[in-house]
Design a protein around this motif. Sequence first.
Motif, mmCIF file in Angstrom:
data_model
loop_
_atom_site.group_PDB
_atom_site.id
_atom_site.type_symbol
_atom_site.label_atom_id
_atom_site.label_comp_id
_atom_site.label_asym_id
_atom_site.label_seq_id
_atom_site.Cartn_x
_atom_site.Cartn_y
_atom_site.Cartn_z
ATOM 1 N N MET A 1 0.843 -1.188 0.000
ATOM 2 C CA MET A 1 0.000 0.000 0.000
ATOM 3 C C MET A 1 0.886 1.248 0.000
ATOM 4 O O MET A 1 1.827 1.357 0.777
ATOM 5 N N THR A 2 0.587 2.185 -0.870
ATOM 6 C CA THR A 2 1.344 3.427 -0.988
ATOM 7 C C THR A 2 1.043 4.333 0.199
ATOM 8 O O THR A 2 -0.124 4.534 0.546
ATOM 9 N N PRO A 3 2.078 4.894 0.832
ATOM 10 C CA PRO A 3 1.833 5.810 1.952
ATOM 11 C C PRO A 3 1.068 7.054 1.494
ATOM 12 O O PRO A 3 1.248 7.530 0.378
ATOM 13 N N ILE A 4 0.231 7.557 2.378
ATOM 14 C CA ILE A 4 -0.556 8.757 2.099
ATOM 15 C C ILE A 4 0.282 9.970 2.489
ATOM 16 O O ILE A 4 0.956 9.958 3.518
ATOM 17 N N SER A 5 0.220 11.021 1.672
ATOM 18 C CA SER A 5 0.930 12.259 1.993
ATOM 19 C C SER A 5 -0.056 13.423 1.960
ATOM 20 O O SER A 5 -1.168 13.315 1.438
ATOM 21 N N PHE A 6 0.394 14.532 2.495
ATOM 22 C CA PHE A 6 -0.416 15.756 2.500
ATOM 23 C C PHE A 6 -0.885 16.094 1.083
ATOM 24 O O PHE A 6 -2.024 16.503 0.878
ATOM 25 N N ALA A 7 -0.006 15.902 0.105
ATOM 26 C CA ALA A 7 -0.324 16.236 -1.289
ATOM 27 C C ALA A 7 -1.474 15.402 -1.852
ATOM 28 O O ALA A 7 -2.111 15.798 -2.832
ATOM 29 N N ILE A 9 -4.236 14.857 -0.341
ATOM 30 C CA ILE A 9 -5.479 15.318 0.274
ATOM 31 C C ILE A 9 -5.993 16.568 -0.422
ATOM 32 O O ILE A 9 -5.254 17.521 -0.638
ATOM 33 N N LYS A 10 -7.262 16.548 -0.746
ATOM 34 C CA LYS A 10 -7.938 17.723 -1.305
ATOM 35 C C LYS A 10 -8.673 18.402 -0.155
ATOM 36 O O LYS A 10 -9.353 17.733 0.628
ATOM 37 N N TRP A 64 -13.718 23.469 6.473
ATOM 38 C CA TRP A 64 -12.622 22.875 5.724
ATOM 39 C C TRP A 64 -12.839 21.376 5.752
ATOM 40 O O TRP A 64 -12.832 20.763 6.818
ATOM 41 N N ILE A 65 -13.077 20.801 4.597
ATOM 42 C CA ILE A 65 -13.302 19.364 4.460
ATOM 43 C C ILE A 65 -12.079 18.766 3.779
ATOM 44 O O ILE A 65 -11.719 19.180 2.674
ATOM 45 N N CYS A 66 -11.458 17.810 4.436
ATOM 46 C CA CYS A 66 -10.310 17.108 3.863
ATOM 47 C C CYS A 66 -10.818 15.814 3.233
ATOM 48 O O CYS A 66 -11.513 15.037 3.894
ATOM 49 N N GLU A 67 -10.458 15.613 1.977
ATOM 50 C CA GLU A 67 -10.913 14.425 1.257
ATOM 51 C C GLU A 67 -9.734 13.677 0.647
ATOM 52 O O GLU A 67 -8.768 14.296 0.206
ATOM 53 N N HIS A 68 -9.861 12.383 0.629
ATOM 54 C CA HIS A 68 -8.897 11.526 -0.050
ATOM 55 C C HIS A 68 -9.701 10.512 -0.854
ATOM 56 O O HIS A 68 -10.553 9.821 -0.295
ATOM 57 N N ASN A 69 -9.460 10.475 -2.137
ATOM 58 C CA ASN A 69 -10.212 9.580 -3.031
ATOM 59 C C ASN A 69 -11.717 9.768 -2.850
ATOM 60 O O ASN A 69 -12.472 8.802 -2.732
ATOM 61 N N ASP A 70 -12.156 11.022 -2.791
ATOM 62 C CA ASP A 70 -13.572 11.409 -2.672
ATOM 63 C C ASP A 70 -14.229 10.957 -1.365
ATOM 64 O O ASP A 70 -15.450 10.865 -1.282
ATOM 65 N N LYS A 71 -13.441 10.688 -0.341
ATOM 66 C CA LYS A 71 -13.959 10.298 0.969
ATOM 67 C C LYS A 71 -13.511 11.345 1.993
ATOM 68 O O LYS A 71 -12.346 11.736 2.021
#
Length: 166
Positions: A1-7, A9-10, A64-71
């Motif tokens: 699994m690829t690590p998640i980074s700040f970049a 996140i939308k 402020w809503i933080c989303e990753h892959n539309d979640k």
Amino acid sequence: MTPISFADIKIRTTLNPGDLGYIAYIHGRLYAKECGYGLSFEGYVLDGLKDFAKEYDQEKDRIWICEHNDKIVGCLIAHRRNEALQFRYFIFLPEYRGLGLGKHLVQQFITFMKEKEIKHAFLWTTEEQLTAVSLYTKYGFQLTEEKKSNSFDKPLREFRYDLLFN
């Protein structure tokens, strides 16, 4: 699994249908698991989100809503209360903590305060939120009130922190 980074996140500042319900879900689920909070806490969150939904004004409030892959993976709400701004519903799913999102959103909150020329902000938290309290105090929030509470289906202490600008 690829690590998640700040970049990865939308961050959006628009409020969409379903957002507040999902924020309530995250709070209820996560705090039950991590802190043992019960249905009373979820009701407390739902009451506050209901008030926010009814009073929401794009000019005076901010989300402020933080989303990753539309979640949705985190959020912060700035809710205008008379002349003060309440800092609320600051939360991240565990796998999104430590990416710098918290610092970024607190900075965005303070920038919003300055843009709107708001001199006073406040928040409520509990004794169990030590990491968050460390972040709040780093940005100038000061402890102003403490009270015993059974509002979350267990005894604990709630703390109010205030931030004042001249």
